[in-house]
Design a protein around this motif. Structure first.
Motif, PDB file in Angstrom:
ATOM      1  N   ALA A  71       0.894  -0.958   0.052  1.00  8.83           N
ATOM      2  CA  ALA A  71      -0.110   0.063  -0.063  1.00  8.83           C
ATOM      3  C   ALA A  71       0.754   1.207   0.053  1.00  8.83           C
ATOM      4  CB  ALA A  71      -0.878   0.035   1.263  1.00  8.83           C
ATOM      5  N   PRO A  72       0.368   2.445  -0.507  1.00  7.78           N
ATOM      6  CA  PRO A  72       1.235   3.714  -0.228  1.00  7.78           C
ATOM      7  C   PRO A  72       1.577   3.950   0.959  1.00  7.78           C
ATOM      8  CG  PRO A  72      -0.721   3.852  -1.696  1.00  7.78           C
ATOM      9  CD  PRO A  72      -1.022   2.544  -1.183  1.00  7.78           C
ATOM     10  N   TRP A  73       2.461   4.844   1.027  1.00  9.43           N
ATOM     11  CA  TRP A  73       3.047   5.249   2.593  1.00  9.43           C
ATOM     12  C   TRP A  73       1.981   5.790   3.476  1.00  9.43           C
ATOM     13  CZ3 TRP A  73       2.883  10.148   4.042  1.00  9.43           C
ATOM     14  CH2 TRP A  73       2.981  11.046   3.180  1.00  9.43           C
ATOM     15  N   TYR A  74       1.170   6.653   2.647  1.00  7.46           N
ATOM     16  CA  TYR A  74       0.089   7.326   3.529  1.00  7.46           C
ATOM     17  C   TYR A  74      -0.998   6.384   3.884  1.00  7.46           C
ATOM     18  CZ  TYR A  74      -1.835   7.662  -1.171  1.00  7.46           C
ATOM     19  OH  TYR A  74      -2.154   7.117  -2.657  1.00  7.46           O
ATOM     20  N   ARG A  75      -1.402   5.326   3.093  1.00  7.46           N
ATOM     21  CA  ARG A  75      -2.262   4.410   3.609  1.00  7.46           C
ATOM     22  C   ARG A  75      -1.581   3.661   4.709  1.00  7.46           C
ATOM     23  NH1 ARG A  75      -5.260   1.285  -0.965  1.00  7.46           N
ATOM     24  NH2 ARG A  75      -6.472   0.692   0.926  1.00  7.46           N
ATOM     25  N   GLN A  76      -0.720   3.305   4.302  1.00  2.00           N
ATOM     26  CA  GLN A  76       0.073   2.351   5.423  1.00  2.00           C
ATOM     27  C   GLN A  76      -0.014   3.111   7.051  1.00  2.00           C
ATOM     28  OE1 GLN A  76       3.717   0.239   4.954  1.00  2.00           O
ATOM     29  NE2 GLN A  76       3.476   0.338   2.608  1.00  2.00           N
ATOM     30  N   ILE A  77       0.396   4.534   6.850  1.00  2.72           N
ATOM     31  CA  ILE A  77       0.192   5.270   8.054  1.00  2.72           C
ATOM     32  C   ILE A  77      -1.329   5.089   8.637  1.00  2.72           C
ATOM     33  CG2 ILE A  77      -0.162   7.516   9.173  1.00  2.72           C
ATOM     34  CD1 ILE A  77       2.148   8.591   7.067  1.00  2.72           C
ATOM     35  N   TRP A  78      -2.288   5.021   7.697  1.00  2.48           N
ATOM     36  CA  TRP A  78      -3.509   5.047   8.410  1.00  2.48           C
ATOM     37  C   TRP A  78      -3.902   3.572   8.916  1.00  2.48           C
ATOM     38  CZ3 TRP A  78      -7.825   6.554  10.335  1.00  2.48           C
ATOM     39  CH2 TRP A  78      -8.957   6.049  10.336  1.00  2.48           C
ATOM     40  N   PHE A  79      -3.367   2.582   8.256  1.00  3.32           N
ATOM     41  CA  PHE A  79      -3.497   1.245   8.872  1.00  3.32           C
ATOM     42  C   PHE A  79      -2.784   1.153  10.071  1.00  3.32           C
ATOM     43  CE2 PHE A  79      -3.983  -0.134   4.277  1.00  3.32           C
ATOM     44  CZ  PHE A  79      -5.250   0.133   4.236  1.00  3.32           C
ATOM     45  N   CYS A  80      -1.632   1.588  10.212  1.00  2.00           N
ATOM     46  CA  CYS A  80      -0.844   1.556  11.447  1.00  2.00           C
ATOM     47  C   CYS A  80      -1.345   2.515  12.509  1.00  2.00           C
ATOM     48  CB  CYS A  80       0.789   2.032  11.359  1.00  2.00           C
ATOM     49  SG  CYS A  80       1.728   1.001  10.050  1.00  2.00           S
ATOM     50  N   LEU A  81      -1.912   3.267  12.309  1.00  2.00           N
ATOM     51  CA  LEU A  81      -2.791   4.223  13.111  1.00  2.00           C
ATOM     52  C   LEU A  81      -3.943   3.553  13.758  1.00  2.00           C
ATOM     53  CD1 LEU A  81      -3.223   6.821  14.697  1.00  2.00           C
ATOM     54  CD2 LEU A  81      -4.384   7.956  12.918  1.00  2.00           C
TER      55      LEU A  81
END
Length: 845
Positions: free
Chosen positions: A565-575
């Motif tokens: 996934a793109p890095w910004y979506r990975q931020i959302w998933f990790c959050l």
């Protein structure tokens, strides 16, 4: 006016005596030619006037009438008793109508003269020249000398009630789901009867009831319970069933089967893999020639002249004695370590293996999973991060559900994984969760380190059957294994045997015994060939011996580009995952809020006796001679207590954010997760905790201490200091052990709190040429912001510039102070991120 008194600067002694008869009813002031010892000498134009004051309090109101901007009071030396009160920081009543004194708290003295009671809805601190309107939600009665705000305590109660209510509703919902599982009733009734009859059946409340994976069960319940020949074990399904089949499995033919019936879970999983990879060939081929690995500080190489080929679509076992180089060999094949000699190729292509990490899965020996998440949540997060970016969330969800069914985890998918110390699911299920986190990414090769370690025989066979099935799908499965039982050993397709870093044997499992027998070793009857082979390569063999580069395919290149996934979506998933973890650890969250509220209450209680008056300076001219003892340290001392209490509250939770799951981070980083996304997700998840903890601390502190700084400014300062302490604790967690982190972080928070410029003062530190050290501490900026906001409103009364020069702080720079706290917190987090990124780099490959 801030001072009260009678001004007779231009009066003469006869003038004073002339007005005395008209004022006898107010104070019995009488001029005497021979004053008694209790009389007082007042100076008017350098002429001494003896007066006797019998009831000085009665002159207060009278004196204000003669006190204005043009008629200033005249100084009368205080009596000895009054001087002692002033030197101790107290306020002494005036010694006569000729001497001014500060307007008392609860009253205000306008510039035109007179003393008026502070009206309701306002408060008047000591020295007020006009009432100060109370903020909304404050209780300010007539004559109030300080403001007590109840609005924020009311909001705090509402917030706490909402949090508690939401928690209770969530628990009720979970309990309801446990009592009303959505499953077929027929099987539920049968299993309910069987559970009561069969001793030792697991009945964990966190388990879901078993789903119906068989044909509809319609037999009579009583006959089932009485018939001992009925086997309630579920037949093998998914990967395990495929592993037990004898017939060859052809992916293409299996996908083409379409008889109008619903596809099996295995067919759906194969279809999902094919969609993810863009091809029906799922495996990678690893070729290595003269492979070597010699660390710089090692006296001898760990690997030397290792040559061979691992084909796709088979289950390989890497075996050898301890120190034979098994782990190093596997790490070099995966790209976790760079070989110091030789050539490695993937699918015939020579180059850096690290670029294939997104399609290579690795399952460590220890089951590194998050205990606060459920089985499905652990696997789902891995799928969201690593599956192709063009997949929709619905496709990812379906892929995970199919995988759970193939791994036989559907019946426990909503169960918490738990820790090894307090497990919720079995060891075999926990291992399948660990494998599932890698399979969720649809890898083309899967490496495992001791997958059967710590498992019983049944669970170990189940895991190996699953791996066998995956190899038949076409994946490359390589597992490090040590002293396997005979059934597990025979399930391997091929073996790589290493001894002292050299290749001893590579080939089919069935050829291992003939190979060693050809070397003169005899295998005893009924012995486990794996044990015999292990003894031989470990140096105990005497007991058994008598006296081409190719181009990369387009599909593989396309798969690598789309993976993740793109890095910004990975931020959302990790959050989302981090917030879910915090929700599952509600006790820790509530404990932090409670500690924050208790700390604010205790620090506020320590400031209660000051009644909001925490500064005494030198009065502005011409009243400077009336000044009592100065107090420049109370405000920095209050800031010190605030900083220390916030440090004690936030340091341990700040360490826990990263210190508790470094192994999870190492595993995910090695699998190709975006490190920045993981870090940002964790950082953002701490913001709600900081805000709520700061809200509890600030509300109770301000309620009791009532300083001049406004609530919003105090809240902002406290929140930014929380921000700094969390950042400092994150730095500590990167370089310390999990056990030592909280203690070290607490000590560092005390150090930065003490370095706040109170003692020694910044003025003293400047003489030492050490101001840079104090300015690098967030405690100094917090104290300076406090000093500025509490002292600046008193400029009309005191010479605050003298106080500022005495302590070394700067006034009027509250915004700059807050910006510096924000910047220091950001610097701490940058240091923590680089520590996360570059400390233990070998574990992240």
């Amino acid at each position: 006016m801030a001072f009260q008194g009678l001004n007779l600067t231009n009066a003469t002694l006869p003038d004073v005596i002339a007005i005395l008869p008209d004022l006898t009813n107010l104070g019995n002031l009488t001029a005497l030619s021979n004053p008694p010892p209790t009389n007082q000498i007042c100076f008017i134009d350098d002429r001494a006037i003896p007066v006797v004051i019998q009831t000085a309090e009665q002159w207060n109101d009278w004196g204000c009438e003669f006190n204005n901007a043009t008629l200033l009071p005249t100084y009368c030396p205080p009596l000895p008793a009054c001087q002692e009160v002033r030197l101790s920081g107290g306020v002494c009543p005036p010694n006569g109508p000729l001497e001014p004194y500060v307007c008392p708290a609860g009253s205000y003295c306008p510039h035109e003269g007179g003393k008026l009671q502070c009206p309701a809805g306002s408060f008047c601190p000591k020295g007020s020249v006009e009432p100060i309107p109370c903020s909304f939600g404050s209780n300010c009665r007539a004559g109030s000398g300080q403001q007590t705000t109840y609005l924020y305590i009311f909001i705090l109660l509402i917030v706490d009630i909402m949090i508690i209510t939401a928690t209770l509703l969530a628990k009720i919902r979970e309990a309801y789901k446990r009592k009303h599982p959505q499953e077929k009733v027929t099987l539920k009734r049968a299993m309910t009867s069987y559970r009561k009859a069969r001793p030792g059946f697991r009945n964990n409340r966190k388990y879901e009831e078993l789903e119906d994976e068989q044909e509809p069960f319609t037999a009579d319940v009583e006959s089932i319970a009485m018939n001992s020949r009925v086997d309630f074990r579920r037949r093998p399904t998914g990967f395990e069933a495929l592993g037990e089949q004898e017939a060859d499995f052809v992916v293409g033919d299996h996908m083409k089967q379409d008889d109008g019936a619903d596809k099996t879970d295995l067919q759906k999983f194969v279809q999902s893999l094919s969609k993810c990879l863009g091809a029906t060939k799922f495996g990678l081929t690893f070729e290595y020639q003269n492979l070597q690995f010699h660390p710089k500080k090692s006296p001898r190489p760990i690997l030397s002249e290792v040559t061979g080929l691992i084909n796709a679509g088979s289950l390989w076992g890497v075996m050898g004695a301890s120190g034979a180089g098994k782990s190093t060999f596997v790490n070099v094949l995966m790209g976790k370590q760079s070989n110091t000699g030789g050539v490695t190729r993937v699918n015939g292509v020579k180059g850096d293996i690290k670029k294939y990490k997104k399609i290579i899965g690795y399952v460590p020996q220890d089951d590194i999973v998050l205990p606060e998440l459920t089985v499905r949540e652990n696997i789902l997060h891995s799928a969201r991060i690593r599956l192709p970016a063009n997949w929709s969330d619905a496709e990812i969800q379906e892929h995970v559900d199919i995988l759970l069914a193939c791994l036989q985890l559907s019946h426990v998918k909503n169960s918490l994984v738990g820790s090894t110390a307090a497990p919720v699911i079995s060891g075999g299920q926990r291992k399948r969760v660990s494998i599932g986190m890698e399979l969720a990414a649809a890898p083309m090769a899967l490496f495992l380190d001791e997958p059967t370690s710590g498992l019983d025989a049944t669970a170990a066979n189940s895991i190996m059957s699953t791996l066998k099935a995956l190899s038949r799908l076409g994946m490359t499965i390589v597992t490090i294994i040590h002293q396997p039982r005979q059934e597990i050993f025979e399930s391997l397709d091929s073996l790589v045997l290493l001894g002292a870093g050299r290749m001893i044997y590579q080939g089919p499992e069935r050829g291992i015994q003939p190979h060693f027998e050809g070397l003169g070793f005899a295998f005893p009857d009924h012995a486990n060939p794996a044990d015999v082979m292990g003894d031989i390569i470990a140096g105990e063999g005497r007991h058994y011996k008598p006296k081409g580069d190719a181009t990369e395919t387009k599909s593989l290149s396309r798969a690598l580009k789309l993976r993740g996934a793109p890095w910004y979506r990975q931020i959302w998933f990790c959050l989302r995952r981090a917030l879910l973890q915090q929700y599952r650890m509600k006790s820790s969250f509530f404990f932090e809020l409670g500690i924050g509220g208790l700390a604010g209450f205790l620090i506020g209680l320590a400031e209660l006796n000051n009644h909001g008056e925490n500064f005494r300076g030198i009065f502005n001219p011409p009243y400077d001679i009336l000044s009592s003892s100065i107090d420049y340290t109370s405000v920095p001392q209050m800031a010190l207590l605030v900083g220390l209490s916030i440090g004690l509250t936030a340091s341990a939770p700040g360490v826990k954010i990263f210190g508790e799951e470094k192994l999870v981070y190492y595993r995910e980083a090695a699998a190709g997760h975006n490190r920045f996304a993981y870090y940002m997700g964790k950082v953002l998840s701490t913001l709600p905790r900081m805000v709520l903890a700061c809200f509890h601390f600030t509300t109770l502190f301000m309620l009791l201490s009532t300083p001049r700084i406004s609530y919003t400014n105090a809240f902002a300062a406290h929140l930014l200091y929380f921000w700094c302490i969390y950042g400092l604790a994150s730095c500590v967690s990167m370089v310390t052990r999990r056990e030592d982190g909280p203690l070290i972080a607490t000590m560092l928070s005390l150090i930065v709190g003490v370095l706040n410029g109170m003692s020694p003062t910044l003025r003293t530190v400047r003489k030492w040429h050490m101001q840079w050290l104090w300015r690098s501490s967030p405690g100094t900026w917090l104290a300076e912001g406090y000093f500025s906001e509490n002292i600046a409103p008193l400029r009309y009364l005191y010479q605050i510039d003298i106080a500022t020069n005495g302590v070394g702080y700067s006034l009027g720079k509250y915004s700059d102070d807050m910006v510096m706290l924000l910047v220091i917190g950001l610097i701490y987090r940058l240091v923590a991120f680089f520590g996360l990124r570059f400390v233990n780099r070998a574990k992240q490959r």
